[in-house]
Design a protein around this motif. Sequence first.
Motif, PDB file in Angstrom:
ATOM      1  N   SER A 151       0.778  -1.112   0.021  1.00 57.01           N
ATOM      2  CA  SER A 151      -0.262  -0.105   0.098  1.00 57.01           C
ATOM      3  C   SER A 151       0.472   1.338  -0.333  1.00 57.01           C
ATOM      4  CB  SER A 151      -0.831  -0.022   1.569  1.00 57.01           C
ATOM      5  OG  SER A 151      -0.249  -0.014   2.664  1.00 57.01           O
ATOM      6  N   LEU A 152       2.274   1.456  -0.361  1.00 55.51           N
ATOM      7  CA  LEU A 152       3.031   2.271   0.146  1.00 55.51           C
ATOM      8  C   LEU A 152       2.616   3.409  -1.033  1.00 55.51           C
ATOM      9  CD1 LEU A 152       4.759   3.752   1.255  1.00 55.51           C
ATOM     10  CD2 LEU A 152       6.765   2.436   0.254  1.00 55.51           C
ATOM     11  N   ALA A 153       2.755   2.693  -1.982  1.00 50.65           N
ATOM     12  CA  ALA A 153       2.605   3.548  -3.905  1.00 50.65           C
ATOM     13  C   ALA A 153       1.869   4.571  -3.465  1.00 50.65           C
ATOM     14  CB  ALA A 153       2.741   3.303  -4.590  1.00 50.65           C
ATOM     15  N   SER A 154       0.742   4.403  -2.657  1.00 51.53           N
ATOM     16  CA  SER A 154      -0.720   5.228  -2.573  1.00 51.53           C
ATOM     17  C   SER A 154      -0.736   5.974  -1.993  1.00 51.53           C
ATOM     18  CB  SER A 154      -2.134   4.025  -3.121  1.00 51.53           C
ATOM     19  OG  SER A 154      -1.680   3.338  -1.532  1.00 51.53           O
ATOM     20  N   ARG A 155       0.232   5.562  -1.428  1.00 50.52           N
ATOM     21  CA  ARG A 155       0.560   6.675   0.050  1.00 50.52           C
ATOM     22  C   ARG A 155       1.497   7.921   0.052  1.00 50.52           C
ATOM     23  NH1 ARG A 155      -1.808   4.611   5.356  1.00 50.52           N
ATOM     24  NH2 ARG A 155      -0.952   7.492   6.076  1.00 50.52           N
ATOM     25  N   GLN A 156       1.817   8.226  -1.314  1.00 49.23           N
ATOM     26  CA  GLN A 156       3.068   8.765  -2.512  1.00 49.23           C
ATOM     27  C   GLN A 156       2.467  10.022  -3.218  1.00 49.23           C
ATOM     28  OE1 GLN A 156       5.473   5.118  -2.658  1.00 49.23           O
ATOM     29  NE2 GLN A 156       6.869   6.931  -2.150  1.00 49.23           N
ATOM     30  N   PRO A 157       1.584  10.153  -2.409  1.00 47.82           N
ATOM     31  CA  PRO A 157       1.358  11.617  -3.220  1.00 47.82           C
ATOM     32  C   PRO A 157       2.288  11.954  -4.252  1.00 47.82           C
ATOM     33  CG  PRO A 157       0.728  12.515  -1.496  1.00 47.82           C
ATOM     34  CD  PRO A 157       1.131  11.113  -0.978  1.00 47.82           C
ATOM     35  N   LEU A 158       3.373  12.721  -4.095  1.00 42.82           N
ATOM     36  CA  LEU A 158       4.283  13.660  -4.595  1.00 42.82           C
ATOM     37  C   LEU A 158       4.376  12.933  -5.426  1.00 42.82           C
ATOM     38  CD1 LEU A 158       5.181  16.342  -5.061  1.00 42.82           C
ATOM     39  CD2 LEU A 158       7.069  16.182  -3.370  1.00 42.82           C
ATOM     40  N   ASN A 159       5.490  11.499  -5.149  1.00 46.50           N
ATOM     41  CA  ASN A 159       6.017  10.446  -6.319  1.00 46.50           C
ATOM     42  C   ASN A 159       4.716   9.596  -7.169  1.00 46.50           C
ATOM     43  OD1 ASN A 159       7.986   9.486  -6.941  1.00 46.50           O
ATOM     44  ND2 ASN A 159       6.835   7.593  -6.539  1.00 46.50           N
ATOM     45  N   ALA A 160       3.680   9.928  -7.052  1.00 45.10           N
ATOM     46  CA  ALA A 160       2.520   9.846  -8.174  1.00 45.10           C
ATOM     47  C   ALA A 160       2.594  11.129  -8.746  1.00 45.10           C
ATOM     48  CB  ALA A 160       1.306   9.632  -7.764  1.00 45.10           C
ATOM     49  N   LEU A 161       2.966  12.116  -8.640  1.00 41.70           N
ATOM     50  CA  LEU A 161       2.578  13.380  -9.233  1.00 41.70           C
ATOM     51  C   LEU A 161       4.144  13.650  -9.905  1.00 41.70           C
ATOM     52  CD1 LEU A 161       1.222  15.687  -9.681  1.00 41.70           C
ATOM     53  CD2 LEU A 161       2.066  16.861  -8.566  1.00 41.70           C
ATOM     54  N   THR A 162       5.457  13.358  -9.648  1.00 37.88           N
ATOM     55  CA  THR A 162       6.402  12.895  -9.833  1.00 37.88           C
ATOM     56  C   THR A 162       7.485  12.197 -10.570  1.00 37.88           C
ATOM     57  OG1 THR A 162       7.698  13.970  -7.868  1.00 37.88           O
ATOM     58  CG2 THR A 162       6.289  15.931  -8.657  1.00 37.88           C
ATOM     59  N   GLY A 163       6.982  11.061  -9.674  1.00 42.97           N
ATOM     60  CA  GLY A 163       8.545  10.767  -9.804  1.00 42.97           C
ATOM     61  C   GLY A 163       9.242  10.635  -9.311  1.00 42.97           C
ATOM     62  N   ALA A 164      10.116  11.467  -8.813  1.00 43.84           N
ATOM     63  CA  ALA A 164      10.835  11.419  -7.994  1.00 43.84           C
ATOM     64  C   ALA A 164      11.348  11.740  -6.754  1.00 43.84           C
ATOM     65  CB  ALA A 164      11.341  13.204  -8.248  1.00 43.84           C
ATOM     66  N   THR A 165      10.180  11.027  -6.078  1.00 44.75           N
ATOM     67  CA  THR A 165      10.835  10.469  -4.565  1.00 44.75           C
ATOM     68  C   THR A 165      10.674   9.837  -3.870  1.00 44.75           C
ATOM     69  OG1 THR A 165       8.301  11.880  -4.077  1.00 44.75           O
ATOM     70  CG2 THR A 165       9.616  13.996  -3.796  1.00 44.75           C
ATOM     71  N   GLU A 182       7.436  12.235   2.441  1.00 42.10           N
ATOM     72  CA  GLU A 182       8.346  12.076   0.724  1.00 42.10           C
ATOM     73  C   GLU A 182       9.926  13.697   0.854  1.00 42.10           C
ATOM     74  OE1 GLU A 182       5.949  11.201  -2.575  1.00 42.10           O
ATOM     75  OE2 GLU A 182       4.573  12.218  -1.038  1.00 42.10           O
ATOM     76  N   ASP A 183      10.665  13.381   0.644  1.00 42.37           N
ATOM     77  CA  ASP A 183      11.602  13.612  -0.035  1.00 42.37           C
ATOM     78  C   ASP A 183      12.321  13.349  -0.972  1.00 42.37           C
ATOM     79  OD1 ASP A 183      12.792  16.243   1.554  1.00 42.37           O
ATOM     80  OD2 ASP A 183      14.080  15.431   0.260  1.00 42.37           O
ATOM     81  N   VAL A 184      12.703  14.392  -1.737  1.00 39.46           N
ATOM     82  CA  VAL A 184      13.839  13.658  -3.564  1.00 39.46           C
ATOM     83  C   VAL A 184      15.421  13.010  -2.394  1.00 39.46           C
ATOM     84  CG1 VAL A 184      12.891  15.302  -4.770  1.00 39.46           C
ATOM     85  CG2 VAL A 184      14.877  16.217  -3.066  1.00 39.46           C
ATOM     86  N   GLY A 185      14.881  13.357  -1.307  1.00 39.96           N
ATOM     87  CA  GLY A 185      16.234  12.296  -0.561  1.00 39.96           C
ATOM     88  C   GLY A 185      16.044  11.298   0.526  1.00 39.96           C
ATOM     89  N   ARG A 186      15.829  10.546   0.107  1.00 38.35           N
ATOM     90  CA  ARG A 186      15.931   9.246   1.268  1.00 38.35           C
ATOM     91  C   ARG A 186      16.027   9.866   3.206  1.00 38.35           C
ATOM     92  NH1 ARG A 186      20.394   7.778  -1.347  1.00 38.35           N
ATOM     93  NH2 ARG A 186      21.803   6.265   0.291  1.00 38.35           N
ATOM     94  N   HIS A 187      17.432   9.835   3.053  1.00 41.39           N
ATOM     95  CA  HIS A 187      17.730  10.176   4.217  1.00 41.39           C
ATOM     96  C   HIS A 187      17.019  11.316   5.249  1.00 41.39           C
ATOM     97  CE1 HIS A 187      21.696   9.268   2.626  1.00 41.39           C
ATOM     98  NE2 HIS A 187      21.007   8.472   3.095  1.00 41.39           N
ATOM     99  N   ASN A 188      16.426  13.197   3.674  1.00 36.95           N
ATOM    100  CA  ASN A 188      15.497  13.710   5.039  1.00 36.95           C
ATOM    101  C   ASN A 188      14.392  13.062   4.343  1.00 36.95           C
ATOM    102  OD1 ASN A 188      17.307  15.325   3.936  1.00 36.95           O
ATOM    103  ND2 ASN A 188      16.448  16.031   1.736  1.00 36.95           N
ATOM    104  N   ALA A 189      13.836  12.062   3.582  1.00 39.92           N
ATOM    105  CA  ALA A 189      12.114  11.089   4.171  1.00 39.92           C
ATOM    106  C   ALA A 189      12.245  10.642   5.483  1.00 39.92           C
ATOM    107  CB  ALA A 189      11.757  10.284   2.916  1.00 39.92           C
ATOM    108  N   LEU A 190      13.636  10.175   5.890  1.00 35.95           N
ATOM    109  CA  LEU A 190      13.656   9.106   7.737  1.00 35.95           C
ATOM    110  C   LEU A 190      13.006  10.677   8.676  1.00 35.95           C
ATOM    111  CD1 LEU A 190      13.609   6.879   8.726  1.00 35.95           C
ATOM    112  CD2 LEU A 190      15.979   6.972   8.736  1.00 35.95           C
TER     113      LEU A 190
END
Length: 272
Positions: A151-165, A182-190
């Motif tokens: 279910s993770l992909a369905s909870r990533q609206p910014l990635n669904a929009l841009t494909g970059a996060t 969400e963030d473009v950087g995985r460290h920032n997302a955490l």
Amino acid sequence: MSETPLSGWSNLAVLRHAPGGTGLPATDSVAEEVPLALVYNGISQAVMMATPLDLDDFAVGFSLSERIVDQPGDIYDIELVYTPGAVGAELRLSIASDCFMRLKERRRSQAGNTGCGLCGLESLGALDLEPAAVGAADVIAKAALLRAFASLASRQPLNALTGATHAAAWVGLDGAILTVREDVGRHNALDKLIGALARGGKRPPGFAIMSSRASYELVQKAARADIGLLATISAPTALAVRMAERAGICLVGFARQHGCVVYAHAARLLAE
């Protein structure tokens, strides 16, 4: 829809090509990546390239995971300072005096980017590879882990929009996703996830999942946040595995529909 650099994304004119066809003018949503300076009691400590969303969560999570503060209450105020047209923005934090004194003692130039956790280190001696030992030891069912990733992909609206996060999510013991950042950087997302959980009060039992590989720094941040299980959709590095072993973290990689691979503390993930 805002087009400012602090909106998280911009709509840009592109030329879209299809197989066998000519390029056609179109519009594409592109994730924003801006320099964010973290300023503590008037002193700039770090500049990170990040997606400018959930910035209070990011400020709190970064401060905790980098051991600048010991608890959310050590942060008295967070102010975002942004001038339209400027290259980046500042997150100005007012922190407890004892934390600030400690920061000044070990202060270093720490310029970071979306793919590196060591930028700005002045020497190898400044590298901390000894993780904190976690106290969290929940046993997680494999079914709950796979349910969360499904279910993770369905909870990533910014990635669904841009494909970059990337996304970092906190998951309950039943596999239900409770919080996502969400963030473009995985460290920032955490960091954003850690901050959101800290600001939310008592954290519910669960585990963390991420839509990325597992680097040493993600394990280090998880250890400092007392996260007992970290699962990623891609592979870990060998250093991340060794750190997870020492920290007591159950580290899972390649968590996808068909299954997963457990790299450290496998007894904490239960098969059916």
